[in-house]
Design a protein around this motif. Structure first.
Motif, PDB file in Angstrom:
ATOM      1  N   VAL A 109      -0.543  -0.952  17.383  1.00 43.75           N
ATOM      2  CA  VAL A 109       0.107  -0.858  16.276  1.00 43.75           C
ATOM      3  C   VAL A 109      -0.200   0.709  15.866  1.00 43.75           C
ATOM      4  O   VAL A 109       1.028   1.164  15.439  1.00 43.75           O
ATOM      5  CB  VAL A 109      -0.624  -1.777  15.168  1.00 43.75           C
ATOM      6  N   GLY A 138       0.699  -1.299   0.029  1.00 44.44           N
ATOM      7  CA  GLY A 138      -0.208   0.209  -0.130  1.00 44.44           C
ATOM      8  C   GLY A 138       0.729   1.390   0.040  1.00 44.44           C
ATOM      9  O   GLY A 138       1.642   1.510  -0.600  1.00 44.44           O
ATOM     10  N   LEU A 139       0.616   2.077   0.980  1.00 49.87           N
ATOM     11  CA  LEU A 139       0.970   3.394   0.961  1.00 49.87           C
ATOM     12  C   LEU A 139       2.535   3.331   1.248  1.00 49.87           C
ATOM     13  O   LEU A 139       3.359   4.091   0.589  1.00 49.87           O
ATOM     14  CB  LEU A 139       0.346   4.564   1.914  1.00 49.87           C
ATOM     15  N   GLY A 140       2.937   2.578   2.433  1.00 47.82           N
ATOM     16  CA  GLY A 140       4.459   2.513   2.444  1.00 47.82           C
ATOM     17  C   GLY A 140       5.124   1.996   1.283  1.00 47.82           C
ATOM     18  O   GLY A 140       6.217   2.531   1.151  1.00 47.82           O
ATOM     19  N   SER A 183      -0.969   9.708   9.907  1.00 50.61           N
ATOM     20  CA  SER A 183      -2.136   9.591  10.836  1.00 50.61           C
ATOM     21  C   SER A 183      -3.397   9.316   9.550  1.00 50.61           C
ATOM     22  O   SER A 183      -3.173   8.436   8.843  1.00 50.61           O
ATOM     23  CB  SER A 183      -2.628  11.009  11.344  1.00 50.61           C
TER      24      SER A 183
HETATM   25  P1  NAP Z   1      -1.876  -1.651   4.065  1.00 44.48           P
HETATM   26  O1  NAP Z   1      -1.773  -2.013   2.583  1.00 44.48           O
HETATM   27  O2  NAP Z   1      -2.366  -2.757   4.915  1.00 44.48           O
HETATM   28  O3  NAP Z   1      -0.121  -1.715   4.674  1.00 44.48           O
HETATM   29  C1  NAP Z   1       0.244  -1.597   5.969  1.00 44.48           C
HETATM   30  C2  NAP Z   1       1.257  -2.487   6.065  1.00 44.48           C
HETATM   31  O4  NAP Z   1       1.692  -2.360   7.397  1.00 44.48           O
HETATM   32  C3  NAP Z   1       1.271  -3.691   5.596  1.00 44.48           C
HETATM   33  O5  NAP Z   1       2.170  -4.517   4.946  1.00 44.48           O
HETATM   34  C4  NAP Z   1       1.080  -4.526   6.960  1.00 44.48           C
HETATM   35  O6  NAP Z   1       1.385  -5.923   7.096  1.00 44.48           O
HETATM   36  C5  NAP Z   1       1.963  -3.891   7.838  1.00 44.48           C
HETATM   37  N1  NAP Z   1       1.887  -3.898   9.179  1.00 44.48           N
HETATM   38  C6  NAP Z   1       0.703  -4.197   9.891  1.00 44.48           C
HETATM   39  N2  NAP Z   1       0.881  -4.496  11.334  1.00 44.48           N
HETATM   40  C7  NAP Z   1       2.387  -4.172  11.435  1.00 44.48           C
HETATM   41  C8  NAP Z   1       3.245  -4.273  12.455  1.00 44.48           C
HETATM   42  N3  NAP Z   1       2.714  -4.583  13.722  1.00 44.48           N
HETATM   43  N4  NAP Z   1       4.457  -4.129  12.425  1.00 44.48           N
HETATM   44  C9  NAP Z   1       4.888  -3.801  11.052  1.00 44.48           C
HETATM   45  N5  NAP Z   1       4.086  -3.870   9.959  1.00 44.48           N
HETATM   46  C10 NAP Z   1       2.729  -3.997  10.076  1.00 44.48           C
HETATM   47  O7  NAP Z   1      -2.237  -0.316   4.520  1.00 44.48           O
HETATM   48  P2  NAP Z   1      -2.150   1.146   4.045  1.00 44.48           P
HETATM   49  O8  NAP Z   1      -3.509   1.497   3.406  1.00 44.48           O
HETATM   50  O9  NAP Z   1      -0.812   1.502   3.012  1.00 44.48           O
HETATM   51  O10 NAP Z   1      -2.103   2.207   5.264  1.00 44.48           O
HETATM   52  C11 NAP Z   1      -0.668   2.687   5.518  1.00 44.48           C
HETATM   53  C12 NAP Z   1      -0.845   3.695   6.897  1.00 44.48           C
HETATM   54  O11 NAP Z   1      -1.783   4.657   6.123  1.00 44.48           O
HETATM   55  C13 NAP Z   1      -1.666   3.124   7.782  1.00 44.48           C
HETATM   56  O12 NAP Z   1      -1.033   4.008   8.985  1.00 44.48           O
HETATM   57  C14 NAP Z   1      -2.991   3.519   7.597  1.00 44.48           C
HETATM   58  O13 NAP Z   1      -3.733   3.828   8.738  1.00 44.48           O
HETATM   59  C15 NAP Z   1      -3.028   4.950   6.974  1.00 44.48           C
HETATM   60  N6  NAP Z   1      -3.974   5.326   6.114  1.00 44.48           N
HETATM   61  C16 NAP Z   1      -4.476   4.647   5.191  1.00 44.48           C
HETATM   62  C17 NAP Z   1      -5.633   5.255   4.425  1.00 44.48           C
HETATM   63  C18 NAP Z   1      -6.132   4.476   3.437  1.00 44.48           C
HETATM   64  O14 NAP Z   1      -7.085   5.013   2.831  1.00 44.48           O
HETATM   65  N7  NAP Z   1      -5.449   3.255   2.661  1.00 44.48           N
HETATM   66  C19 NAP Z   1      -6.084   6.418   4.705  1.00 44.48           C
HETATM   67  C20 NAP Z   1      -5.448   7.092   5.868  1.00 44.48           C
HETATM   68  C21 NAP Z   1      -4.439   6.548   6.620  1.00 44.48           C
HETATM   69  P3  NAP Z   1       0.268  -7.033   6.884  1.00 44.48           P
HETATM   70  O15 NAP Z   1      -0.449  -6.777   5.446  1.00 44.48           O
HETATM   71  O16 NAP Z   1       0.891  -8.409   7.136  1.00 44.48           O
HETATM   72  O17 NAP Z   1      -0.723  -6.756   7.972  1.00 44.48           O
END
Ligand code: NAP
Length: 256
Positions: free
Chosen positions: A112, A16-18, A139
Protein backbone atom coordinates in the motif's frame (compact mmCIF):
# COMPACT_ATOMS: atom_id res chain seq x y z
CA UNK A 1 -6.83 30.94 -7.27
CA UNK A 2 -3.53 29.06 -7.42
CA UNK A 3 -4.78 25.88 -9.13
CA UNK A 4 -7.07 27.16 -11.89
CA UNK A 5 -7.30 24.81 -14.90
CA UNK A 6 -5.39 22.06 -13.12
CA UNK A 7 -6.69 18.51 -12.98
CA UNK A 8 -5.54 16.82 -9.78
CA UNK A 9 -5.79 13.17 -8.71
CA UNK A 10 -5.51 12.53 -4.96
CA UNK A 11 -5.52 8.99 -3.54
CA UNK A 12 -6.83 8.16 -0.09
CA UNK A 13 -8.96 11.31 -0.26
CA UNK A 14 -11.84 9.92 1.78
CA UNK A 15 -10.23 10.67 5.14
CA UNK A 16 -7.60 12.60 7.08
CA UNK A 17 -4.85 14.34 5.13
CA UNK A 18 -6.16 13.36 1.68
CA UNK A 19 -9.55 14.85 2.49
CA UNK A 20 -7.91 18.10 3.66
CA UNK A 21 -5.80 18.23 0.46
CA UNK A 22 -8.86 17.66 -1.74
CA UNK A 23 -10.72 20.50 -0.03
CA UNK A 24 -7.75 22.91 -0.10
CA UNK A 25 -6.82 22.31 -3.76
CA UNK A 26 -10.47 22.59 -4.83
CA UNK A 27 -10.68 25.90 -2.91
CA UNK A 28 -7.86 27.15 -5.12
CA UNK A 29 -9.72 26.25 -8.32
CA UNK A 30 -8.45 22.73 -9.10
CA UNK A 31 -10.68 20.06 -10.55
CA UNK A 32 -10.07 17.32 -7.99
CA UNK A 33 -10.47 13.65 -8.82
CA UNK A 34 -10.61 12.16 -5.34
CA UNK A 35 -10.11 8.40 -5.00
CA UNK A 36 -10.26 6.03 -2.07
CA UNK A 37 -10.74 2.35 -1.30
CA UNK A 38 -13.68 3.52 0.87
CA UNK A 39 -15.97 4.80 -1.90
CA UNK A 40 -18.74 6.00 0.42
CA UNK A 41 -16.24 8.13 2.35
CA UNK A 42 -14.80 9.79 -0.75
CA UNK A 43 -18.28 10.35 -2.19
CA UNK A 44 -19.10 12.25 1.00
CA UNK A 45 -15.98 14.43 0.69
CA UNK A 46 -16.74 15.18 -2.97
CA UNK A 47 -20.39 16.03 -2.25
CA UNK A 48 -19.30 18.53 0.36
CA UNK A 49 -16.70 20.12 -1.99
CA UNK A 50 -19.31 20.43 -4.75
CA UNK A 51 -21.82 21.88 -2.26
CA UNK A 52 -19.35 24.64 -1.44
CA UNK A 53 -18.89 25.51 -5.12
CA UNK A 54 -15.78 23.43 -5.93
CA UNK A 55 -15.17 20.96 -8.74
CA UNK A 56 -14.58 17.36 -7.66
CA UNK A 57 -15.31 13.79 -8.72
CA UNK A 58 -15.22 10.60 -6.63
CA UNK A 59 -13.54 7.39 -7.81
CA UNK A 60 -13.26 4.00 -6.20
CA UNK A 61 -9.61 2.88 -6.21
CA UNK A 62 -7.49 0.35 -4.41
CA UNK A 63 -4.03 1.81 -5.03
CA UNK A 64 -2.42 -1.65 -4.96
CA UNK A 65 -4.35 -2.66 -8.12
CA UNK A 66 -2.09 -2.05 -11.14
CA UNK A 67 -4.84 -2.41 -13.76
CA UNK A 68 -7.07 0.04 -11.88
CA UNK A 69 -4.31 2.68 -11.99
CA UNK A 70 -4.15 2.44 -15.79
CA UNK A 71 -7.92 2.50 -16.15
CA UNK A 72 -8.34 5.46 -13.81
CA UNK A 73 -5.64 7.59 -15.40
CA UNK A 74 -7.07 6.78 -18.85
CA UNK A 75 -10.54 7.76 -17.65
CA UNK A 76 -9.22 11.10 -16.33
CA UNK A 77 -7.48 11.78 -19.65
CA UNK A 78 -10.62 10.84 -21.60
CA UNK A 79 -12.84 13.12 -19.47
CA UNK A 80 -10.55 16.10 -19.01
CA UNK A 81 -7.80 15.83 -21.64
CA UNK A 82 -4.94 16.13 -19.16
CA UNK A 83 -3.68 15.28 -15.68
CA UNK A 84 -1.55 17.98 -14.05
CA UNK A 85 -1.01 16.77 -10.49
CA UNK A 86 -0.96 13.39 -8.76
CA UNK A 87 -0.82 13.21 -4.97
CA UNK A 88 0.09 9.69 -3.84
CA UNK A 89 -1.42 9.99 -0.37
CA UNK A 90 -3.17 6.70 0.48
CA UNK A 91 -1.34 4.81 3.18
CA UNK A 92 -1.66 2.51 6.17
CA UNK A 93 0.22 2.44 9.46
CA UNK A 94 0.54 -0.96 11.10
CA UNK A 95 2.46 -1.06 14.34
CA UNK A 96 5.15 -3.61 15.16
CA UNK A 97 8.86 -3.68 15.93
CA UNK A 98 11.59 -5.32 13.84
CA UNK A 99 11.17 -8.34 16.10
CA UNK A 100 7.40 -8.80 16.21
CA UNK A 101 6.17 -7.66 12.77
CA UNK A 102 4.70 -10.53 10.76
CA UNK A 103 5.76 -11.03 7.15
CA UNK A 104 2.11 -10.54 6.12
CA UNK A 105 1.95 -7.11 7.84
CA UNK A 106 5.35 -6.17 6.39
CA UNK A 107 4.29 -7.07 2.84
CA UNK A 108 0.86 -5.41 3.13
CA UNK A 109 2.54 -2.20 4.30
CA UNK A 110 5.00 -2.20 1.40
CA UNK A 111 2.20 -2.93 -1.10
CA UNK A 112 0.00 0.00 0.00
CA UNK A 113 2.65 2.55 1.03
CA UNK A 114 5.46 1.89 -1.45
CA UNK A 115 4.45 -0.34 -4.40
CA UNK A 116 1.37 1.82 -4.99
CA UNK A 117 3.45 5.02 -5.02
CA UNK A 118 5.59 3.45 -7.73
CA UNK A 119 2.51 2.37 -9.74
CA UNK A 120 0.92 5.82 -9.46
CA UNK A 121 4.11 7.66 -10.32
CA UNK A 122 4.67 5.47 -13.38
CA UNK A 123 1.10 6.06 -14.61
CA UNK A 124 1.29 9.79 -13.95
CA UNK A 125 4.55 10.08 -15.90
CA UNK A 126 2.84 8.34 -18.84
CA UNK A 127 -0.03 10.83 -18.64
CA UNK A 128 2.05 13.97 -18.03
CA UNK A 129 5.14 13.57 -20.16
CA UNK A 130 3.91 15.58 -23.12
CA UNK A 131 2.86 18.68 -21.14
CA UNK A 132 4.50 18.40 -17.70
CA UNK A 133 3.06 18.17 -14.23
CA UNK A 134 3.71 17.71 -10.54
CA UNK A 135 3.78 14.44 -8.59
CA UNK A 136 3.65 14.74 -4.80
CA UNK A 137 4.42 11.61 -2.80
CA UNK A 138 3.35 11.58 0.83
CA UNK A 139 6.14 10.04 2.88
CA UNK A 140 6.53 10.82 6.60
CA UNK A 141 9.07 11.94 9.16
CA UNK A 142 9.32 8.18 9.58
CA UNK A 143 10.88 8.05 6.12
CA UNK A 144 13.74 10.07 7.65
CA UNK A 145 14.09 8.92 11.28
CA UNK A 146 13.45 5.52 12.87
CA UNK A 147 10.74 4.62 15.38
CA UNK A 148 11.03 1.32 17.23
CA UNK A 149 7.37 0.34 16.94
CA UNK A 150 6.83 0.99 13.22
CA UNK A 151 9.42 -1.12 11.44
CA UNK A 152 7.45 -1.86 8.26
CA UNK A 153 6.07 1.69 8.07
CA UNK A 154 9.59 3.16 8.47
CA UNK A 155 10.86 0.98 5.63
CA UNK A 156 7.98 1.87 3.31
CA UNK A 157 8.24 5.62 3.90
CA UNK A 158 12.03 5.59 3.52
CA UNK A 159 11.44 3.85 0.21
CA UNK A 160 9.01 6.58 -0.89
CA UNK A 161 11.57 9.26 -0.02
CA UNK A 162 14.38 7.87 -2.18
CA UNK A 163 12.14 6.55 -4.97
CA UNK A 164 10.84 10.13 -5.33
CA UNK A 165 14.38 11.37 -6.00
CA UNK A 166 14.97 8.63 -8.58
CA UNK A 167 11.76 9.49 -10.43
CA UNK A 168 12.55 13.24 -10.23
CA UNK A 169 15.99 12.73 -11.79
CA UNK A 170 14.56 10.50 -14.51
CA UNK A 171 11.89 13.06 -15.46
CA UNK A 172 14.45 15.87 -15.44
CA UNK A 173 16.87 13.89 -17.62
CA UNK A 174 14.11 13.13 -20.11
CA UNK A 175 13.01 16.78 -20.22
CA UNK A 176 9.39 15.89 -19.41
CA UNK A 177 8.71 19.00 -17.30
CA UNK A 178 7.42 16.74 -14.55
CA UNK A 179 8.47 17.58 -10.98
CA UNK A 180 8.43 14.86 -8.32
CA UNK A 181 8.72 15.78 -4.64
CA UNK A 182 7.99 14.17 -1.29
CA UNK A 183 6.17 15.58 1.73
CA UNK A 184 7.09 14.43 5.24
CA UNK A 185 4.34 15.11 7.75
CA UNK A 186 5.11 14.85 11.43
CA UNK A 187 2.41 13.73 13.84
CA UNK A 188 -0.92 15.03 12.57
CA UNK A 189 -4.16 14.20 14.31
CA UNK A 190 -6.09 12.09 11.75
CA UNK A 191 -7.98 8.77 11.90
CA UNK A 192 -4.68 7.03 11.04
CA UNK A 193 -3.03 8.22 14.25
CA UNK A 194 -6.22 7.65 16.27
CA UNK A 195 -6.47 4.07 14.92
CA UNK A 196 -2.79 3.34 15.55
CA UNK A 197 -3.26 4.42 19.17
CA UNK A 198 -6.48 2.41 19.44
CA UNK A 199 -4.64 -0.68 18.19
CA UNK A 200 -2.26 -0.62 21.16
CA UNK A 201 -2.95 -1.76 24.72
CA UNK A 202 -4.31 1.27 26.67
CA UNK A 203 -1.20 1.73 28.80
CA UNK A 204 1.14 1.50 25.80
CA UNK A 205 -1.09 3.93 23.84
CA UNK A 206 -1.06 6.49 26.67
CA UNK A 207 2.72 6.24 26.97
CA UNK A 208 3.14 6.49 23.18
CA UNK A 209 0.86 9.56 23.02
CA UNK A 210 2.72 11.28 25.85
CA UNK A 211 6.05 10.43 24.19
CA UNK A 212 4.82 11.92 20.88
CA UNK A 213 3.86 15.27 22.46
CA UNK A 214 7.08 15.36 24.50
CA UNK A 215 9.13 14.76 21.38
CA UNK A 216 7.66 17.57 19.28
CA UNK A 217 9.59 20.83 19.78
CA UNK A 218 6.44 22.96 19.37
CA UNK A 219 4.63 20.65 21.87
CA UNK A 220 1.56 20.01 19.71
CA UNK A 221 0.42 17.73 16.92
CA UNK A 222 -0.17 19.32 13.53
CA UNK A 223 -3.51 19.73 11.78
CA UNK A 224 -4.42 18.28 8.34
CA UNK A 225 -4.49 21.80 6.83
CA UNK A 226 -0.79 22.22 7.69
CA UNK A 227 -0.01 19.37 5.30
CA UNK A 228 -2.61 20.42 2.72
CA UNK A 229 -0.93 23.85 2.45
CA UNK A 230 2.45 22.23 1.76
CA UNK A 231 0.95 19.97 -0.88
CA UNK A 232 -0.76 22.98 -2.47
CA UNK A 233 2.62 24.72 -2.81
CA UNK A 234 4.27 21.68 -4.44
CA UNK A 235 1.26 21.09 -6.69
CA UNK A 236 1.15 24.70 -7.91
CA UNK A 237 3.50 26.48 -10.31
CA UNK A 238 4.90 28.45 -7.36
CA UNK A 239 7.30 25.54 -6.81
CA UNK A 240 8.29 25.31 -10.49
CA UNK A 241 12.05 25.08 -9.72
CA UNK A 242 11.67 22.32 -7.11
CA UNK A 243 12.11 18.65 -7.91
CA UNK A 244 13.48 15.70 -5.94
CA UNK A 245 13.09 17.67 -2.70
CA UNK A 246 11.69 16.76 0.71
CA UNK A 247 9.19 19.12 2.29
CA UNK A 248 9.22 18.39 6.02
CA UNK A 249 6.20 19.69 7.99
CA UNK A 250 6.74 18.40 11.51
CA UNK A 251 6.77 21.10 14.21
CA UNK A 252 10.55 20.72 14.42
CA UNK A 253 10.58 16.96 15.13
CA UNK A 254 13.45 16.13 12.78
CA UNK A 255 15.40 19.36 13.39
CA UNK A 256 17.56 17.75 16.06
P1 NAP B 1 -6.13 8.03 7.08
O1 NAP B 1 -6.97 9.03 7.79
O2 NAP B 1 -6.17 6.61 7.52
O3 NAP B 1 -6.50 8.12 5.53
C1 NAP B 1 -5.93 7.27 4.59
C2 NAP B 1 -6.97 6.95 3.55
O4 NAP B 1 -6.37 6.02 2.61
C3 NAP B 1 -8.19 6.25 4.15
O5 NAP B 1 -9.38 6.76 3.58
C4 NAP B 1 -7.96 4.80 3.75
O6 NAP B 1 -9.15 4.05 3.62
C5 NAP B 1 -7.28 4.97 2.41
N1 NAP B 1 -6.63 3.75 1.98
C6 NAP B 1 -6.06 2.79 2.74
N2 NAP B 1 -5.63 1.77 1.96
C7 NAP B 1 -5.93 2.11 0.68
C8 NAP B 1 -5.76 1.47 -0.56
N3 NAP B 1 -5.18 0.26 -0.66
N4 NAP B 1 -6.19 2.09 -1.68
C9 NAP B 1 -6.79 3.31 -1.59
N5 NAP B 1 -7.01 3.95 -0.45
C10 NAP B 1 -6.59 3.35 0.69
O7 NAP B 1 -4.59 8.45 7.09
P2 NAP B 1 -3.88 9.89 7.08
O8 NAP B 1 -3.34 10.15 8.44
O9 NAP B 1 -4.72 10.90 6.42
O10 NAP B 1 -2.60 9.53 6.19
C11 NAP B 1 -2.50 9.91 4.82
C12 NAP B 1 -1.06 9.74 4.38
O11 NAP B 1 -0.22 10.57 5.19
C13 NAP B 1 -0.53 8.31 4.54
O12 NAP B 1 0.33 7.99 3.45
C14 NAP B 1 0.27 8.40 5.83
O13 NAP B 1 1.27 7.41 5.90
C15 NAP B 1 0.83 9.80 5.75
N6 NAP B 1 1.22 10.36 7.03
C16 NAP B 1 0.31 10.60 8.01
C17 NAP B 1 0.74 11.14 9.21
C18 NAP B 1 -0.20 11.45 10.32
O14 NAP B 1 0.27 11.84 11.40
N7 NAP B 1 -1.50 11.32 10.17
C19 NAP B 1 2.09 11.42 9.42
C20 NAP B 1 2.99 11.15 8.40
C21 NAP B 1 2.54 10.63 7.20
P3 NAP B 1 -9.60 3.15 4.89
O15 NAP B 1 -9.89 4.12 5.98
O16 NAP B 1 -10.79 2.40 4.37
O17 NAP B 1 -8.42 2.26 5.20
Amino acid sequence: MRMTNKVVLITGAGSGLGEAMARRLAQEGALVVASDIDFAAVQGVVASIVDSGGHAEAEHQDVTDEARWTALVDAVLARHGHLDVLVNNAGIALTGSAEDTTLADWQRTQRVNLDAVFLGTREAIRAMKTRGGSIVNISSIEGIVGEPLTAAYNASKGGVRIFTKSAALHCAAEGYGIRVNSVHPGFILTPMVENALAGMPAEQAAAFHARIIDSIPVRAMGEPRDIANGVLFLASDESRYMTGTELVIDGGYTAR
